[in-house]
Scaffold this motif. Structure first.
Motif, PDB file in Angstrom:
ATOM      1  N   THR A 270      18.046  20.948  38.236  1.00 49.82           N
ATOM      2  CA  THR A 270      17.494  20.110  39.304  1.00 49.82           C
ATOM      3  C   THR A 270      18.563  19.311  40.044  1.00 49.82           C
ATOM      4  O   THR A 270      18.306  18.809  41.126  1.00 49.82           O
ATOM      5  N   ASP A 271      19.749  19.193  39.489  1.00 47.41           N
ATOM      6  CA  ASP A 271      20.784  18.337  40.061  1.00 47.41           C
ATOM      7  C   ASP A 271      21.814  19.176  40.818  1.00 47.41           C
ATOM      8  O   ASP A 271      22.313  20.168  40.291  1.00 47.41           O
ATOM      9  N   ARG A 272      22.140  18.758  42.048  1.00 49.04           N
ATOM     10  CA  ARG A 272      23.107  19.520  42.843  1.00 49.04           C
ATOM     11  C   ARG A 272      24.479  19.544  42.194  1.00 49.04           C
ATOM     12  O   ARG A 272      25.155  20.581  42.191  1.00 49.04           O
ATOM     13  N   GLN A 273      24.876  18.413  41.638  1.00 50.33           N
ATOM     14  CA  GLN A 273      26.193  18.358  41.020  1.00 50.33           C
ATOM     15  C   GLN A 273      26.277  19.290  39.818  1.00 50.33           C
ATOM     16  O   GLN A 273      27.286  19.953  39.596  1.00 50.33           O
ATOM     17  N   GLU A 274      25.191  19.365  39.065  1.00 48.00           N
ATOM     18  CA  GLU A 274      25.158  20.302  37.941  1.00 48.00           C
ATOM     19  C   GLU A 274      25.286  21.737  38.431  1.00 48.00           C
ATOM     20  O   GLU A 274      25.957  22.563  37.801  1.00 48.00           O
ATOM     21  N   ALA A 275      24.622  22.029  39.557  1.00 44.30           N
ATOM     22  CA  ALA A 275      24.708  23.378  40.114  1.00 44.30           C
ATOM     23  C   ALA A 275      26.145  23.689  40.517  1.00 44.30           C
ATOM     24  O   ALA A 275      26.657  24.783  40.250  1.00 44.30           O
ATOM     25  N   TYR A 276      26.816  22.737  41.185  1.00 44.78           N
ATOM     26  CA  TYR A 276      28.210  22.940  41.570  1.00 44.78           C
ATOM     27  C   TYR A 276      29.096  23.106  40.332  1.00 44.78           C
ATOM     28  O   TYR A 276      30.007  23.945  40.309  1.00 44.78           O
ATOM     29  N   GLN A 277      28.829  22.317  39.299  1.00 48.27           N
ATOM     30  CA  GLN A 277      29.640  22.409  38.077  1.00 48.27           C
ATOM     31  C   GLN A 277      29.474  23.770  37.408  1.00 48.27           C
ATOM     32  O   GLN A 277      30.457  24.355  36.926  1.00 48.27           O
ATOM     33  N   LEU A 278      28.235  24.268  37.368  1.00 47.73           N
ATOM     34  CA  LEU A 278      28.025  25.597  36.796  1.00 47.73           C
ATOM     35  C   LEU A 278      28.722  26.645  37.655  1.00 47.73           C
ATOM     36  O   LEU A 278      29.347  27.579  37.138  1.00 47.73           O
ATOM     37  N   GLY A 279      28.638  26.506  38.979  1.00 47.21           N
ATOM     38  CA  GLY A 279      29.334  27.441  39.859  1.00 47.21           C
ATOM     39  C   GLY A 279      30.827  27.452  39.611  1.00 47.21           C
ATOM     40  O   GLY A 279      31.469  28.512  39.606  1.00 47.21           O
ATOM     41  N   GLU A 280      31.399  26.277  39.387  1.00 55.88           N
ATOM     42  CA  GLU A 280      32.834  26.202  39.114  1.00 55.88           C
ATOM     43  C   GLU A 280      33.187  26.894  37.804  1.00 55.88           C
ATOM     44  O   GLU A 280      34.188  27.616  37.718  1.00 55.88           O
ATOM     45  N   ARG A 281      32.338  26.687  36.786  1.00 57.71           N
ATOM     46  CA  ARG A 281      32.598  27.347  35.495  1.00 57.71           C
ATOM     47  C   ARG A 281      32.513  28.864  35.634  1.00 57.71           C
ATOM     48  O   ARG A 281      33.288  29.603  35.005  1.00 57.71           O
ATOM     49  N   ILE A 282      31.568  29.336  36.426  1.00 57.80           N
ATOM     50  CA  ILE A 282      31.450  30.788  36.664  1.00 57.80           C
ATOM     51  C   ILE A 282      32.692  31.313  37.362  1.00 57.80           C
ATOM     52  O   ILE A 282      33.248  32.357  36.987  1.00 57.80           O
ATOM     53  N   ILE A 283      33.170  30.592  38.381  1.00 58.28           N
ATOM     54  CA  ILE A 283      34.372  31.018  39.104  1.00 58.28           C
ATOM     55  C   ILE A 283      35.563  31.087  38.159  1.00 58.28           C
ATOM     56  O   ILE A 283      36.340  32.057  38.182  1.00 58.28           O
ATOM     57  N   GLU A 284      35.704  30.094  37.303  1.00 58.08           N
ATOM     58  CA  GLU A 284      36.828  30.070  36.354  1.00 58.08           C
ATOM     59  C   GLU A 284      36.718  31.208  35.350  1.00 58.08           C
ATOM     60  O   GLU A 284      37.732  31.839  34.994  1.00 58.08           O
ATOM     61  N   ALA A 285      35.496  31.484  34.866  1.00 59.05           N
ATOM     62  CA  ALA A 285      35.317  32.548  33.870  1.00 59.05           C
ATOM     63  C   ALA A 285      35.606  33.920  34.464  1.00 59.05           C
ATOM     64  O   ALA A 285      36.261  34.765  33.833  1.00 59.05           O
ATOM     65  N   ILE A 286      35.136  34.154  35.687  1.00 58.69           N
ATOM     66  CA  ILE A 286      35.323  35.461  36.312  1.00 58.69           C
ATOM     67  C   ILE A 286      36.787  35.687  36.679  1.00 58.69           C
ATOM     68  O   ILE A 286      37.274  36.832  36.692  1.00 58.69           O
ATOM     69  N   ALA A 287      37.523  34.609  36.972  1.00 54.68           N
ATOM     70  CA  ALA A 287      38.909  34.740  37.440  1.00 54.68           C
ATOM     71  C   ALA A 287      39.892  35.108  36.328  1.00 54.68           C
ATOM     72  O   ALA A 287      41.030  35.504  36.614  1.00 54.68           O
ATOM     73  N   LEU A 288      39.488  35.017  35.065  1.00 55.03           N
ATOM     74  CA  LEU A 288      40.390  35.386  33.967  1.00 55.03           C
ATOM     75  C   LEU A 288      40.704  36.879  34.033  1.00 55.03           C
ATOM     76  O   LEU A 288      39.866  37.680  34.461  1.00 55.03           O
ATOM     77  N   PRO A 289      41.901  37.290  33.608  1.00 58.68           N
ATOM     78  CA  PRO A 289      42.297  38.705  33.695  1.00 58.68           C
ATOM     79  C   PRO A 289      41.375  39.619  32.885  1.00 58.68           C
ATOM     80  O   PRO A 289      40.796  39.214  31.878  1.00 58.68           O
ATOM     81  N   TYR A 290      41.280  40.863  33.306  1.00 54.58           N
ATOM     82  CA  TYR A 290      40.463  41.873  32.642  1.00 54.58           C
ATOM     83  C   TYR A 290      41.376  42.942  32.074  1.00 54.58           C
ATOM     84  O   TYR A 290      42.150  43.561  32.807  1.00 54.58           O
ATOM     85  N   CYS A 291      41.266  43.155  30.763  1.00 46.72           N
ATOM     86  CA  CYS A 291      42.074  44.176  30.106  1.00 46.72           C
ATOM     87  C   CYS A 291      41.356  45.511  30.206  1.00 46.72           C
ATOM     88  O   CYS A 291      40.265  45.695  29.636  1.00 46.72           O
ATOM     89  N   ILE A 292      41.962  46.441  30.917  1.00 42.48           N
ATOM     90  CA  ILE A 292      41.355  47.761  31.119  1.00 42.48           C
ATOM     91  C   ILE A 292      41.722  48.712  29.994  1.00 42.48           C
ATOM     92  O   ILE A 292      40.943  49.587  29.612  1.00 42.48           O
ATOM     93  N   GLY A 293      42.903  48.544  29.413  1.00 44.14           N
ATOM     94  CA  GLY A 293      43.380  49.424  28.350  1.00 44.14           C
ATOM     95  C   GLY A 293      44.735  50.009  28.686  1.00 44.14           C
ATOM     96  O   GLY A 293      45.101  50.127  29.868  1.00 44.14           O
ATOM     97  N   ASP A 294      45.491  50.353  27.640  1.00 47.66           N
ATOM     98  CA  ASP A 294      46.831  50.934  27.804  1.00 47.66           C
ATOM     99  C   ASP A 294      47.748  50.026  28.622  1.00 47.66           C
ATOM    100  O   ASP A 294      48.544  50.487  29.458  1.00 47.66           O
TER     101      ASP A 294
END
Length: 334
Positions: free
Chosen positions: A251-275
């Motif tokens: 219900t809180d806009r700031q909470e929504a922004y905070q969750l969005g920031e956490r999602i951005i940070e999580a997705i931005a971490l490198p992805y190991c494809i293999g080899d």
């Protein structure tokens, strides 16, 4: 009810033929028991201890009727009572197979009442009766088990079909249909619904450079990270391609922004494809928060969140933008 009416009728006929008050008492007890069972079943659709107990009592009354008829040496009535018992046994096996032990108890009460009464007057048949009883128990237990397993398999198949109809096969997230059901399940009386529209940044380059297999691996990893980042009761959905949706009850806009920031940070971490091969992507997010005054459905929320997402894209990507405040962007540009 049909079984009870049948046993009442048999006991009544036996009373009229013999004048034995025990049959009248059984018929009356069976009638009263039927009323109790109907009352219990109307109160709940879930089997309970009293319902099971009345079922066993009904079988006992039928068994008592059969045993008394056999001791009367009335051949015609014995045939009728025995046929009634066998019909009841067939109904029990066909109806109560989900509770095998309970069904077998009912079956044995009815079956043994006849065999015990018969063996008392004809003990010479006891070895044959014992052999038949063992075969009878084995046969009926096998039938009950087969029916039960067939029902379980049918239920599992229905559950799996249901799961597949609302699940994205690649990521295991819910699809559009599953998201719609989650959206409808959220209360609209006093709770806002927040929708995050996600679009991966740089995913096409990963697909072009490393191939679709690597792209699929990245999408599965994105799905895993999203599930770990959002709340346990939030819904994560893959809309298709590299687009994802997150539905929460925040219900809180700031909470929504905070969750969005956490999602951005999580997705931005490198992805190991293999080899030794890795990939990097980002994500842009548009948010729409519905309040009590919002009367639109999921399509309208998606449209608004998509417009907010577009604002995030044109403002530098890697950002989180709220539809109701498009001039505000929060996050780090990639």
């Amino acid at each position: 009810m049909a079984g009870a009416i049948n046993t009442i009728a048999v006991a009544t006929v036996a009373y009229l033929r013999s004048g034995h008050l025990a049959f009248a008492a059984i018929a009356l007890a069976d009638l009263l028991l039927l009323g109790v069972r109907v009352t219990l079943l109307r109160r709940t659709n879930t089997p309970s201890g009293p319902i099971f107990a009345t079922g066993l009592l009904w079988a006992s009354l039928q068994g008592a009727t059969i045993a008394l008829v056999v001791t009367m040496a009335d051949v015609a009535m014995s045939i009728v009572a025995l046929a009634s018992g066998l019909a009841s046994i067939g109904g029990i096996i066909g109806r109560n197979f989900t509770a095998r032990r309970y069904a077998m108890m009912q079956v044995l009460i009815i079956d043994l009442s006849y065999k015990i009464a018969f063996s008392i007057d004809h003990p010479e048949f006891l070895p044959l009766i014992l052999t038949q009883t063992l075969m009878f128990v084995f046969m009926n237990w096998s039938i009950l088990s087969q029916h039960r397993m067939a029902t379980i398999q049918a239920i599992r198949g229905e559950v799996e079909s249901r799961r597949q109809s609302v699940t994205d096969p690649l990521t295991g997230l819910v699809n559009r249909r599953g998201l719609e059901e989650a959206f409808d399940a959220l209360s609209t009386a006093a709770q806002r619904r927040t929708l995050f529209y996600l679009d991966l940044d740089g995913f096409k380059q990963v697909n072009d450079r490393l191939g679709h297999a690597a792209g699929d691996k990245v999408l599965r990893e994105v799905a895993r990270r999203l599930r770990e980042t959002v709340g346990r009761h939030d819904t994560v959905s893959r809309l298709g391609g590299d687009e994802f949706l997150v539905l929460t009850g925040r219900t809180d806009r700031q909470e929504a922004y905070q969750l969005g920031e956490r999602i951005i940070e999580a997705i931005a971490l490198p992805y190991c494809i293999g080899d030794g091969v890795s990939a990097n992507i980002g994500v842009s997010i548009g948010i729409e928060i519905s309040g009590i005054e919002f009367s639109g459905g999921l399509p309208e929320m998606m449209l608004r969140a998509d417009r907010a997402l577009y604002a995030s894209k044109i403002s530098g990507k890697g950002r989180c933008t709220l539809f109701n405040n498009l001039e505000t962007a929060f996050g780090t540009a990639t």
